[in-house]
Enzyme design. Sequence first.
Site, PDB file in Angstrom:
ATOM      1  NE  ARG A  94      -3.233   2.625   2.599  1.00  0.00           N
ATOM      2  CZ  ARG A  94      -3.328   3.430   3.645  1.00  0.00           C
ATOM      3  NH1 ARG A  94      -2.859   3.064   4.830  1.00  0.00           N
ATOM      4  NH2 ARG A  94      -3.893   4.610   3.528  1.00  0.00           N
ATOM      5  CG  HIS A 138      -1.320   9.016   3.320  1.00  0.00           C
ATOM      6  ND1 HIS A 138      -1.447   7.667   3.590  1.00  0.00           N
ATOM      7  CD2 HIS A 138      -0.890   9.565   4.473  1.00  0.00           C
ATOM      8  CE1 HIS A 138      -1.103   7.423   4.840  1.00  0.00           C
ATOM      9  NE2 HIS A 138      -0.750   8.570   5.399  1.00  0.00           N
ATOM     10  CD  GLU A 183      -4.778   7.737   9.678  1.00  0.00           C
ATOM     11  OE1 GLU A 183      -4.395   8.826  10.121  1.00  0.00           O
ATOM     12  OE2 GLU A 183      -4.232   6.662   9.947  1.00  0.00           O
ATOM     13  CG  ASN A 310      -5.089   3.399   8.775  1.00  0.00           C
ATOM     14  OD1 ASN A 310      -5.178   2.395   8.074  1.00  0.00           O
ATOM     15  ND2 ASN A 310      -4.713   4.570   8.317  1.00  0.00           N
ATOM     16  CE1 TYR A 312       0.145   3.012  13.506  1.00  0.00           C
ATOM     17  CE2 TYR A 312      -1.912   4.013  12.782  1.00  0.00           C
ATOM     18  CZ  TYR A 312      -0.649   3.513  12.500  1.00  0.00           C
ATOM     19  OH  TYR A 312      -0.198   3.499  11.205  1.00  0.00           O
ATOM     20  CD  GLU A 380      -1.633   4.093   8.064  1.00  0.00           C
ATOM     21  OE1 GLU A 380      -1.368   4.522   9.210  1.00  0.00           O
ATOM     22  OE2 GLU A 380      -1.840   4.820   7.082  1.00  0.00           O
TER      23      GLU A 380
HETATM   24  O1  IFM Z   1       2.404   7.933   9.833  1.00  0.00           O
HETATM   25  C1  IFM Z   1       1.022   7.926  10.037  1.00  0.00           C
HETATM   26  C2  IFM Z   1       0.309   7.683   8.730  1.00  0.00           C
HETATM   27  O2  IFM Z   1       0.663   8.622   7.764  1.00  0.00           O
HETATM   28  C3  IFM Z   1      -1.180   7.777   8.949  1.00  0.00           C
HETATM   29  N1  IFM Z   1      -1.597   6.919  10.013  1.00  0.00           N
HETATM   30  C4  IFM Z   1      -0.875   6.992  11.252  1.00  0.00           C
HETATM   31  C5  IFM Z   1       0.608   6.850  11.007  1.00  0.00           C
HETATM   32  C6  IFM Z   1       1.378   6.904  12.321  1.00  0.00           C
HETATM   33  O3  IFM Z   1       1.125   8.093  12.994  1.00  0.00           O
END
Ligand code: IFM
Length: 479
Positions: A94, A138, A183, A310, A312, A380
Amino acid sequence: MPAAATTAAPGPATGPAYDGPRFPAGFRFGTATAAYQIEGAHDEGGRGPSIWDTFSHTPGRTLGGATGDTACDHYHRYPEDIALLRDLGVDSYRFSFSWSRLLPQGTGPVNPEGLDFYDRLLDELLAAGIAPAVTLYHWDLPQALEDRGGWRVRSTAEAFADYAALAAERFGDRVERWITLNEPYCSAFVGYAEGRHAPGAREGRGALAAAHHLLVGHGLAVRALRAAGSREVGITLNLDRIHAASPSAEDQAALLRAETLHNDVWTEPLLSGRYPAHEHETWSGQADGPWRRPGDLELISEPLDFVGINFYRPITVKAAPHRAADPEQRTAVDIGVTEIDPYGTRHTTMGWPVVPAAFTELLVGLHTRYPDLPPVWITENGSAEADEVAADGRVHDQERVSYLDAHMRAVTDALARGVDVRGYFVWSLLDNFEWARGYDQRFGIVRVDYDTLTRTPKDSYRWFRNLIAAHRAAPDTTS
Ligand code: IFM
């Protein structure tokens, strides 16, 4: 021009018998990057400036004044990076197109060198047996479009659709999967409300117009991609798993407002064709505006082939007083909520708590709320860690391995609970430009030495390679 670099050999895929997470047959693996974070060559090959060039070159906006001018120099070193992907064994990669590399002014004349660059990149990926998954946007809006209003105005959404059509016509024969936006929460609220990201606007609830135009741009782009024959079309959202600090009525109301801001602004129009149920209390009645037009919801809710997620870390929210009416302090995220961190777990260098179970909760919650949810791709997931090069020349990033292992197991838990997850992309292939945090945060499974631009695969790279090989050899047949 930086010094020439060589790619360090990945090293043998040896080690103890595989005991990592297992996925069903057909599940796909990849890594993810984004153009401004890795390409560099900001003023080469006919590229026009984007809002991130302007922002990062404005003093005080990024850590240490870092810019993406050179980044990982992927523009020149992409063959080396594709070799790393091939050795890793990924099914897919990606990455994003730089809109201003293809259309330097955002609209109008096409840059032939930009077309050539992405032609070469796509062709080499396919020659390596890797399926391209392309993000069209992006975060790097052409500066020329920002000068005409950026995402505040509808014409940017229309320009985005024209760019999508151009991309699909030129590259559609080689792109397996199209992601319209990455995002949009960050583009709208971090970029136009808080000003921590480009274009650095602090316009409070004015950012709601940007949020809406991003969604309109997405809908128009979906139609343009489909008209050009694209079959796998989706969007990537950074939805949050949000917990309330307490069961109190105040904190539960704060939770609803936070879910509206982070999640429902996107999922409700996209997946249900309606605006969020709690938007009026979230935005104190300012959600509705002249930017909304009849027919927009039909456009935004064009059926999708997949939803990219995505993830985290989770967040926990608590009710808080609204901030001052002072415009300098007023931001669109001022919804009477503050974040607390009750998790008591390890944190990555981003300061994010590591809570893999929240990933499962997010995926299961989405699946429960939207019974017709299209297939999910994890576009992600990854962690920034304080990597060091050891005496043996390697990077023993055990914390990243643990993070990836636990979060992939969280995905398998979601699969076991009925969520249709089709693939997983690690963020990121390379250490790269982490936006306002500059080069301080290393997310890569491949280290980049920013002086020499040498790439060194980390232990997490070898771990991921073993996982992919084990999956190919023996997918999970129990589910
Ligand atoms: O680096 C970023 C990415 O560009 C978008 N999602 C979160 C990642 C980590 O912060």
